[in-house]
Design an enzyme around this catalytic site. Sequence first.
Site, PDB file in Angstrom:
ATOM      1  N   GLU A  91       1.558   4.749   5.448  1.00 41.70           N
ATOM      2  CA  GLU A  91       2.984   4.934   5.229  1.00 41.70           C
ATOM      3  C   GLU A  91       3.287   5.647   3.917  1.00 41.70           C
ATOM      4  O   GLU A  91       2.536   5.545   2.941  1.00 41.70           O
ATOM      5  CB  GLU A  91       3.685   3.582   5.250  1.00 41.70           C
ATOM      6  N   CYS A 104       6.474   7.486  -2.691  1.00 39.00           N
ATOM      7  CA  CYS A 104       5.401   6.506  -2.812  1.00 39.00           C
ATOM      8  C   CYS A 104       4.360   6.836  -1.747  1.00 39.00           C
ATOM      9  O   CYS A 104       4.660   6.857  -0.562  1.00 39.00           O
ATOM     10  CB  CYS A 104       6.002   5.109  -2.604  1.00 39.00           C
ATOM     11  N   CYS A 111      -7.197  -1.523   2.556  1.00 32.45           N
ATOM     12  CA  CYS A 111      -7.648  -1.619   1.164  1.00 32.45           C
ATOM     13  C   CYS A 111      -8.721  -2.696   1.078  1.00 32.45           C
ATOM     14  O   CYS A 111      -8.615  -3.751   1.702  1.00 32.45           O
ATOM     15  CB  CYS A 111      -6.486  -1.972   0.239  1.00 32.45           C
ATOM     16  N   CYS A 115      -5.970  -8.257  -2.209  1.00 37.09           N
ATOM     17  CA  CYS A 115      -5.099  -9.141  -2.983  1.00 37.09           C
ATOM     18  C   CYS A 115      -4.354 -10.098  -2.042  1.00 37.09           C
ATOM     19  O   CYS A 115      -3.952  -9.707  -0.946  1.00 37.09           O
ATOM     20  CB  CYS A 115      -4.090  -8.324  -3.787  1.00 37.09           C
ATOM     21  N   GLY A 165      -3.510   1.133  -0.250  1.00 38.15           N
ATOM     22  CA  GLY A 165      -4.829   1.488  -0.788  1.00 38.15           C
ATOM     23  C   GLY A 165      -4.922   1.448  -2.289  1.00 38.15           C
ATOM     24  O   GLY A 165      -3.916   1.413  -3.006  1.00 38.15           O
TER      25      GLY A 165
HETATM   26  N1  SAH Z   1      -3.649  -0.660  -5.040  1.00 35.83           N
HETATM   27  C1  SAH Z   1      -2.806  -0.281  -6.090  1.00 35.83           C
HETATM   28  C2  SAH Z   1      -1.597   0.514  -5.659  1.00 35.83           C
HETATM   29  C3  SAH Z   1      -0.924   0.092  -4.385  1.00 35.83           C
HETATM   30  S1  SAH Z   1      -0.085  -1.450  -4.420  1.00 35.83           S
HETATM   31  C4  SAH Z   1      -2.383  -1.500  -6.903  1.00 35.83           C
HETATM   32  O1  SAH Z   1      -2.651  -2.613  -6.478  1.00 35.83           O
HETATM   33  O2  SAH Z   1      -1.837  -1.296  -7.976  1.00 35.83           O
HETATM   34  C5  SAH Z   1       1.375  -1.064  -5.369  1.00 35.83           C
HETATM   35  C6  SAH Z   1       2.028  -2.251  -6.026  1.00 35.83           C
HETATM   36  O3  SAH Z   1       2.624  -3.110  -5.042  1.00 35.83           O
HETATM   37  C7  SAH Z   1       1.037  -3.119  -6.790  1.00 35.83           C
HETATM   38  O4  SAH Z   1       1.534  -3.482  -8.046  1.00 35.83           O
HETATM   39  C8  SAH Z   1       0.917  -4.307  -5.905  1.00 35.83           C
HETATM   40  O5  SAH Z   1       0.479  -5.405  -6.602  1.00 35.83           O
HETATM   41  C9  SAH Z   1       2.309  -4.443  -5.353  1.00 35.83           C
HETATM   42  N2  SAH Z   1       2.387  -5.293  -4.168  1.00 35.83           N
HETATM   43  C10 SAH Z   1       1.487  -5.416  -3.183  1.00 35.83           C
HETATM   44  N3  SAH Z   1       1.908  -6.288  -2.258  1.00 35.83           N
HETATM   45  C11 SAH Z   1       3.131  -6.716  -2.647  1.00 35.83           C
HETATM   46  C12 SAH Z   1       4.101  -7.605  -2.092  1.00 35.83           C
HETATM   47  N4  SAH Z   1       3.896  -8.215  -0.918  1.00 35.83           N
HETATM   48  N5  SAH Z   1       5.231  -7.805  -2.779  1.00 35.83           N
HETATM   49  C13 SAH Z   1       5.471  -7.160  -3.932  1.00 35.83           C
HETATM   50  N6  SAH Z   1       4.599  -6.303  -4.508  1.00 35.83           N
HETATM   51  C14 SAH Z   1       3.439  -6.078  -3.868  1.00 35.83           C
HETATM   52 FE1  SF4 Z   2      -5.150  -3.102  -2.442  1.00 32.69          FE
HETATM   53 FE2  SF4 Z   2      -3.192  -2.772  -4.258  1.00 32.69          FE
HETATM   54 FE3  SF4 Z   2      -2.804  -4.247  -2.014  1.00 32.69          FE
HETATM   55 FE4  SF4 Z   2      -4.388  -5.166  -3.942  1.00 32.69          FE
HETATM   56  S1  SF4 Z   2      -2.180  -4.776  -4.113  1.00 32.69           S
HETATM   57  S2  SF4 Z   2      -4.834  -5.189  -1.750  1.00 32.69           S
HETATM   58  S3  SF4 Z   2      -5.333  -3.288  -4.657  1.00 32.69           S
HETATM   59  S4  SF4 Z   2      -3.190  -2.065  -2.121  1.00 32.69           S
END
Ligand code: SAH
Ligand code: SF4
Length: 381
Positions: A91, A104, A111, A115, A165
Site C-alpha cells: 500500500e 507514504c 516485514c 513488531c 516493511g
Molecule cells: N519499518 C519501519 C517503517 C514502517 S512502520 C519502522 O518500523 O519504522 C512506520 C511507523 O508506523 C513506525 O513508527 C511504526 O512503529 C508505526 N506503526 C506500526 N504499526 C502501527 C500501529 N498499529 N499503530 C500506530 N503506529 C504503528
Molecule cells: Fe516492520 Fe516497521 Fe511494522 Fe515493525 S513497525 S513490523 S519494523 S513495518
Amino acid sequence: MTVNLLDFDLEGLAAFCEQLGEKRFRAVQLFRWIHQKGASRFDEMTDLAKSLREKLPSVADISDLPVLSRQDSADGTIKWLFDVGDGNAVETVFIPEDDRGTLCISSQAGCAVGCRFCSTGHQGFSRNLTTGEILAQLWHAEHFLRKHLNTSDRVVTNVVMMGMGEPLQNYTALVPVLRVMLDDHAYGLSRRRLTVSTSGVVPMMDRLAQDCPVALAVSLHAPHDALRDDLVPLNRKYPLSELLDACLRYLPAAPRDFITFEYCMLDGVNDQPEHALQLLDLLRKHRGSGVPCKINLIPFNPFPDSGLTCSPRPRVLEFARRLNDGGIVTTVRKTRGDDIDAACGQLAGDVLDRTNVAERMARRRDSVARPIRIVRTERQA
Ligand code: SAH
Ligand code: SF4
C-alpha cells in the site's frame, strides 16, 4: 526480457545507455521524460534521438504496478493497493495538507521484524520490493495526482518510507530509490523532505549516513530494553544503547540536527507516567549529553488479533505534556484516512489472511471502478 527503467538511478541509466551504444547524456533526457513528465512510452519522448527511441521498446520498459484498488478518505487521504504478484499487495498513502503533500511508501511485502503492534509485522515477510517497485509507487501517485488535479506542479512534496516493511532491511534496493527521489532531473526532493523510518537496523543506519543521509525517524516505542525486546524484537539484536549510539553517529550527516523518535501509544503497556520519566532519562542522559531529538507520539491503530488497544486520548496528551515539560519537543500525530484504514500499521490489513488473498483481490478489483473524490489542498488549488 526487457529491463524496467524504473529500476535505475541516473548513474545506472547512464550505464544502460552506454551499453546500448548511446551517449551517457541521453540518460538525462530519458530520466526527465520518465520521472518529471511521467512518460510510460518511448514514442512520447519527442526530443529523444530517433535511433534510441526505436531501439528502446525491444530492450526496456517503464513498468507501473497494477492497481488493485484506490480509495479516498473524507479527509482527502488517498490509498492505493498495488499488486506485486504471487498474492502479495503493498500500500501507498497520499496525505494532503495545506502546505505539503506527503506520500507514504512501502519497501517490502510484509516485514520480518514482527513488531507486536504492527499489522504488517503480523503478516510475516514475503519479499523485498525491487527499486522499480518502490519507485513506481511515487511515479504512479505523482503523475496520477497531477493529471487529476490538472496541474503540472509537483504534488508530492514529501516522502516518508513508513509504509509496509523495514526499509533498512532492503538496503540495496532503497539507496537508488532515494537517489532518484533527490535527483533534480527526477523528483528533486530535498533531503529534509525525504524520511527513512527504521525500527533500528544499526549497521544500515551507519551505511545510510555514508551513502545517502536523508532525514531519519527511529521507531522507539519503549524506554527500556525489557519492554522494547517484547514490542520490537529487533531490539534483542540491537539494544537501545547501541541504537542511540547509532543515532549520535548519524546526526553529523543528517539534514536536520535532530532525530525523530516515533512512539506508538499502547494502553497500559508503554504509556504510564514512569515510562515518560524513563524516556526522558534515556534520551537526555545517553552518553552524558543525550540525543538531540523530537518525539512523535502515534496513537495506536488497532487491528484484529493484536490484543492491544490505544491509550485513551487524555493519557496521550498527558504523556506528551510530561515529555515537553522535561525538555523534549513532543507532538502527537494526527490520524488521517481513518475511514479507509490508511493509518500507520493498518496497511493492507485486510489482505492479512493470505489464503483468501485471491478472492479478496478480485473483490478489490471490482471496487476500482468506484469514482474517487480528490480534495484539493490550498496549495494545489
Ligand atoms: N519499518 C519501519 C517503517 C514502517 S512502520 C519502522 O518500523 O519504522 C512506520 C511507523 O508506523 C513506525 O513508527 C511504526 O512503529 C508505526 N506503526 C506500526 N504499526 C502501527 C500501529 N498499529 N499503530 C500506530 N503506529 C504503528
Ligand atoms: Fe516492520 Fe516497521 Fe511494522 Fe515493525 S513497525 S513490523 S519494523 S513495518
